[in-house]
Scaffold this motif. Structure first.
Motif, PDB file in Angstrom:
ATOM      1  N   HIS A 117      -3.135 122.097 100.203  1.00 25.05           N
ATOM      2  CA  HIS A 117      -1.725 121.686  99.886  1.00 25.05           C
ATOM      3  C   HIS A 117      -1.292 122.923  98.716  1.00 25.05           C
ATOM      4  O   HIS A 117      -2.159 123.437  98.274  1.00 25.05           O
ATOM      5  CB  HIS A 117      -1.333 120.318  99.402  1.00 25.05           C
ATOM      6  CG  HIS A 117      -1.542 119.904  98.324  1.00 25.05           C
ATOM      7  ND1 HIS A 117      -3.311 119.861  98.035  1.00 25.05           N
ATOM      8  CD2 HIS A 117      -1.153 119.344  96.967  1.00 25.05           C
ATOM      9  CE1 HIS A 117      -3.516 119.173  96.799  1.00 25.05           C
ATOM     10  NE2 HIS A 117      -2.353 119.036  96.242  1.00 25.05           N
ATOM     11  N   ASP A 121      -1.985 123.419  90.994  1.00 29.11           N
ATOM     12  CA  ASP A 121      -3.253 122.990  90.596  1.00 29.11           C
ATOM     13  C   ASP A 121      -4.304 123.454  91.886  1.00 29.11           C
ATOM     14  O   ASP A 121      -5.300 123.233  91.822  1.00 29.11           O
ATOM     15  CB  ASP A 121      -3.826 121.884  89.824  1.00 29.11           C
ATOM     16  CG  ASP A 121      -3.537 120.469  90.848  1.00 29.11           C
ATOM     17  OD1 ASP A 121      -2.176 120.710  91.424  1.00 29.11           O
ATOM     18  OD2 ASP A 121      -4.020 119.674  90.975  1.00 29.11           O
ATOM     19  N   HIS A 122      -3.595 124.051  92.835  1.00 31.72           N
ATOM     20  CA  HIS A 122      -4.599 124.454  94.151  1.00 31.72           C
ATOM     21  C   HIS A 122      -4.286 125.754  94.607  1.00 31.72           C
ATOM     22  O   HIS A 122      -4.504 126.116  95.640  1.00 31.72           O
ATOM     23  CB  HIS A 122      -3.982 123.413  95.349  1.00 31.72           C
ATOM     24  CG  HIS A 122      -4.732 122.098  94.902  1.00 31.72           C
ATOM     25  ND1 HIS A 122      -5.978 121.334  95.385  1.00 31.72           N
ATOM     26  CD2 HIS A 122      -4.062 121.008  94.031  1.00 31.72           C
ATOM     27  CE1 HIS A 122      -5.874 120.226  94.717  1.00 31.72           C
ATOM     28  NE2 HIS A 122      -4.930 120.097  94.071  1.00 31.72           N
ATOM     29  N   ASP A 225      -6.251 116.154  97.777  1.00 28.98           N
ATOM     30  CA  ASP A 225      -5.740 115.204  96.856  1.00 28.98           C
ATOM     31  C   ASP A 225      -5.295 113.978  97.462  1.00 28.98           C
ATOM     32  O   ASP A 225      -4.606 113.119  97.210  1.00 28.98           O
ATOM     33  CB  ASP A 225      -4.597 115.688  95.902  1.00 28.98           C
ATOM     34  CG  ASP A 225      -4.813 116.647  94.905  1.00 28.98           C
ATOM     35  OD1 ASP A 225      -6.021 117.052  94.959  1.00 28.98           O
ATOM     36  OD2 ASP A 225      -4.150 117.183  94.312  1.00 28.98           O
ATOM     37  N   HIS A 228      -7.363 111.044  94.086  1.00 34.19           N
ATOM     38  CA  HIS A 228      -7.841 111.984  92.990  1.00 34.19           C
ATOM     39  C   HIS A 228      -9.081 111.160  92.199  1.00 34.19           C
ATOM     40  O   HIS A 228      -9.494 111.958  91.306  1.00 34.19           O
ATOM     41  CB  HIS A 228      -6.496 112.001  92.051  1.00 34.19           C
ATOM     42  CG  HIS A 228      -5.357 112.596  92.347  1.00 34.19           C
ATOM     43  ND1 HIS A 228      -4.634 112.402  93.451  1.00 34.19           N
ATOM     44  CD2 HIS A 228      -5.006 113.757  91.981  1.00 34.19           C
ATOM     45  CE1 HIS A 228      -3.797 113.027  93.717  1.00 34.19           C
ATOM     46  NE2 HIS A 228      -3.814 114.092  92.747  1.00 34.19           N
ATOM     47  N   HIS A 271     -10.550 116.560  93.028  1.00 33.59           N
ATOM     48  CA  HIS A 271     -10.580 116.295  91.390  1.00 33.59           C
ATOM     49  C   HIS A 271     -11.405 115.066  90.954  1.00 33.59           C
ATOM     50  O   HIS A 271     -11.492 114.811  89.653  1.00 33.59           O
ATOM     51  CB  HIS A 271      -9.151 115.767  90.937  1.00 33.59           C
ATOM     52  CG  HIS A 271      -7.961 116.761  91.218  1.00 33.59           C
ATOM     53  ND1 HIS A 271      -7.786 117.888  90.520  1.00 33.59           N
ATOM     54  CD2 HIS A 271      -7.175 116.858  92.197  1.00 33.59           C
ATOM     55  CE1 HIS A 271      -7.007 118.778  90.839  1.00 33.59           C
ATOM     56  NE2 HIS A 271      -6.424 117.851  91.911  1.00 33.59           N
TER      57      HIS A 271
HETATM   58 ZN   LIG Z   1      -4.391 118.596  92.662  1.00 34.77          ZN
END
Ligand SMILES: [Zn+2]
Length: 292
Positions: A117, A121-122, A225, A228, A271
């Motif tokens: 996605h 943070d990806h 995700d 998480h 994560h």
């Molecule tokens: Zn993430």
């Protein structure tokens, strides 16, 4: 270095950070003293920091090597980015590129970058700034993005009320790839090749997808995700606070947990703490993780 084998595939974890992040009750309001006591035997130190009461989250990519191809799955936060409300991911200065090279892939050797996605943070290492412009970090790679996710964040990024989307990372790390003609925008379900299938699992983001891998009869699922933290395997209705659609996120989590449990697939989240990947088993009407 954490390495998994799935059939002929070699999967290496490329760490960016692995830190206490959010206070547990801020992330999961349902987390009680009773639940903490029930799960204390596995939470610390890999998934919970007892000293601070904070959840530990890893940020990592998966380097998938199969059939002579080198595929990077999710590209973390990137260096030198400001992340409001996330001091643990702000102004990073990691040697992520060196870690990737040590794992067997220089930037010019990456064939594919695949993002589950388009959250900040990806996508962080998708691009680098050169001469004032954002250019692909992996010059020979095609980048696979979810079309519904791209369209969702493009709308946020062009609306003055919500722009810039994802703290500016849509403009810095996604749009330049599309404008450079390096992106393949896919709508799932979509078979990428003989080994990899892209499956929609929306809710955490509007177009979130998971990647199913099959090699020599062995299976893995890169779930991004969808959850998480391993607590969400026990309690699939617990959502991470940030979602495009909370109910859809819960439905996708159950769907992916069932997929992983019924297929015996190695489950690789984006994560979850050490050992970072494992199996899902059914237990009564629910699920339990078998990670390590
Ligand atoms: Zn993430």
């Amino acid at each position: 270095m954490t390495v998994f084998s799935v059939g002929q595939a070699r999967i290496t974890r490329i760490e960016e950070t692995y830190l206490p992040t959010y206070r547990t009750r801020d992330l999961f309001p349902e987390f009680s003293d009773e639940i903490e006591a029930r799960h204390a035997h596995w939470l610390a130190p890999s998934h919970y920091d007892s000293a601070t009461g904070m959840i530990k989250l890893s940020v990592h990519s998966w380097l998938l090597q199969i059939g002579g191809k080198k595929i990077l799955i999710d590209s973390c936060c990137g260096n030198n980015k400001i992340k409001p409300g996330r001091p643990f991911w702000t102004n990073l200065n990691t040697n992520y590129p060196e870690r990737l090279a040590t794992a067997g892939a220089r930037p010019d050797e990456i064939d594919l970058v695949m993002c589950t996605h388009l959250h900040h943070d990806h996508v962080g290492w998708n691009t680098l700034q050169r001469d004032g412009r954002w250019v692909p970090t992996f010059p020979n790679a095609r980048y696979v993005f979810s079309k519904p996710d791209f369209e969702y964040f493009q709308t946020l990024d062009t609306d003055p009320k919500t722009a810039p989307a994802e703290m500016g990372t849509f403009r810095e790390c996604v749009l330049p790839i599309v404008e450079a003609g390096r992106a393949d925008l896919v709508t799932g379900p979509h078979r990428l090749d003989e080994h990899i299938e892209i499956v929609p699992a929306p809710g955490h983001s509007a177009g979130h997808v998971v990647f199913k891998l099959e090699s020599g009869g062995a299976r893995a699922v890169f779930i991004g995700d969808v959850f998480h933290h391993l607590l969400q395997v026990y309690y699939p209705h617990w959502n991470f606070p940030k979602n495009s659609d909370a109910e859809q996120a819960r439905a996708s989590r159950r769907m992916v947990l069932e997929l992983c449990a019924s297929s015996g697939a190695l489950t690789l989240p984006g994560h979850v703490g050490a050992p970072f990947a494992g199996r899902i088993e059914t237990s009564g009407a629910g699920f339990v993780p078998r990670f390590g």
